[in-house]
Design a protein around this motif. Structure first.
Motif, PDB file in Angstrom:
ATOM      1  N   LYS A 137       0.819  -1.220   0.000  1.00  0.00           N
ATOM      2  CA  LYS A 137       0.000   0.000   0.000  1.00  0.00           C
ATOM      3  C   LYS A 137       0.846   1.260   0.000  1.00  0.00           C
ATOM      4  N   CYS A 138       2.052   1.191   0.559  1.00  0.00           N
ATOM      5  CA  CYS A 138       2.887   2.382   0.732  1.00  0.00           C
ATOM      6  C   CYS A 138       3.257   2.991  -0.623  1.00  0.00           C
ATOM      7  N   GLN A 139       3.025   4.293  -0.742  1.00  0.00           N
ATOM      8  CA  GLN A 139       3.347   5.013  -1.978  1.00  0.00           C
ATOM      9  C   GLN A 139       4.598   5.878  -1.824  1.00  0.00           C
ATOM     10  N   GLY A 140       5.158   5.904  -0.638  1.00  0.00           N
ATOM     11  CA  GLY A 140       6.462   6.533  -0.449  1.00  0.00           C
ATOM     12  C   GLY A 140       6.481   8.047  -0.424  1.00  0.00           C
ATOM     13  N   HIS A 141       5.334   8.665  -0.203  1.00  0.00           N
ATOM     14  CA  HIS A 141       5.366  10.139  -0.216  1.00  0.00           C
ATOM     15  C   HIS A 141       5.849  10.738   1.086  1.00  0.00           C
ATOM     16  N   GLY A 142       5.977   9.952   2.122  1.00  0.00           N
ATOM     17  CA  GLY A 142       6.716  10.376   3.305  1.00  0.00           C
ATOM     18  C   GLY A 142       5.978  11.227   4.316  1.00  0.00           C
ATOM     19  N   LEU A 143       4.658  11.244   4.283  1.00  0.00           N
ATOM     20  CA  LEU A 143       3.933  12.025   5.287  1.00  0.00           C
ATOM     21  C   LEU A 143       4.179  11.479   6.682  1.00  0.00           C
ATOM     22  N   CYS A 144       4.344  10.176   6.782  1.00  0.00           N
ATOM     23  CA  CYS A 144       4.642   9.570   8.088  1.00  0.00           C
ATOM     24  C   CYS A 144       5.969  10.087   8.630  1.00  0.00           C
ATOM     25  N   ARG A 145       6.951  10.166   7.772  1.00  0.00           N
ATOM     26  CA  ARG A 145       8.264  10.659   8.209  1.00  0.00           C
ATOM     27  C   ARG A 145       8.193  12.127   8.617  1.00  0.00           C
ATOM     28  N   SER A 180      -1.338   9.932   9.822  1.00  0.00           N
ATOM     29  CA  SER A 180      -0.991  10.824   8.702  1.00  0.00           C
ATOM     30  C   SER A 180      -0.945  10.097   7.361  1.00  0.00           C
ATOM     31  N   CYS A 181      -0.966   8.778   7.389  1.00  0.00           N
ATOM     32  CA  CYS A 181      -0.777   8.027   6.147  1.00  0.00           C
ATOM     33  C   CYS A 181      -2.083   7.947   5.354  1.00  0.00           C
ATOM     34  N   PRO A 182      -2.132   8.562   4.189  1.00  0.00           N
ATOM     35  CA  PRO A 182      -3.372   8.546   3.400  1.00  0.00           C
ATOM     36  C   PRO A 182      -3.663   7.210   2.733  1.00  0.00           C
TER      37      PRO A 182
HETATM   38  S1  SF4 Z   1       2.676   8.163   4.624  1.00  0.00           S
HETATM   39 FE1  SF4 Z   1       4.443   6.814   4.925  1.00  0.00          FE
HETATM   40  S2  SF4 Z   1       3.590   4.724   5.095  1.00  0.00           S
HETATM   41 FE2  SF4 Z   1       2.012   6.046   4.252  1.00  0.00          FE
HETATM   42  S3  SF4 Z   1       2.194   5.756   2.053  1.00  0.00           S
HETATM   43 FE3  SF4 Z   1       3.394   7.580   2.591  1.00  0.00          FE
HETATM   44  S4  SF4 Z   1       5.485   6.816   2.962  1.00  0.00           S
HETATM   45 FE4  SF4 Z   1       4.118   5.046   2.956  1.00  0.00          FE
END
Ligand code: SF4
Length: 65
Positions: free
Chosen positions: A9-17, A55-57
């Protein structure tokens, strides 16, 4: 508390980070989340970890007690 990432599912946009850089990182190569703790999240980082989950969409992060 543990956080499990679903890399399908992870799209790598980094909102979690952005929400919790002490808990999450994103690989440059593959653009996918890395949960910095394999096992238990340290107690002092649980709130940050939960913020990252929220935060992860893509709903790619799940809390396991
Ligand atoms: S917010 Fe983090 S876990 Fe969620 S899709 Fe983006 S990089 Fe992956």
């Amino acid at each position: 508390m543990k956080v499990v990432a679903d890399l399908d599912k992870c799209q790598g946009h980094g909102l979690c980070r952005m929400s919790a850089p002490d808990v999450y990182d994103v690989t440059v190569d593959e653009g996918q989340v890395i949960v910095k703790f394999d096992g238990e999240i340290p107690a002092e980082l649980e709130d940050a970890a939960a913020l990252g989950v929220d935060s992860c969409p893509e709903i790619a992060l799940t809390i396991e007690d």
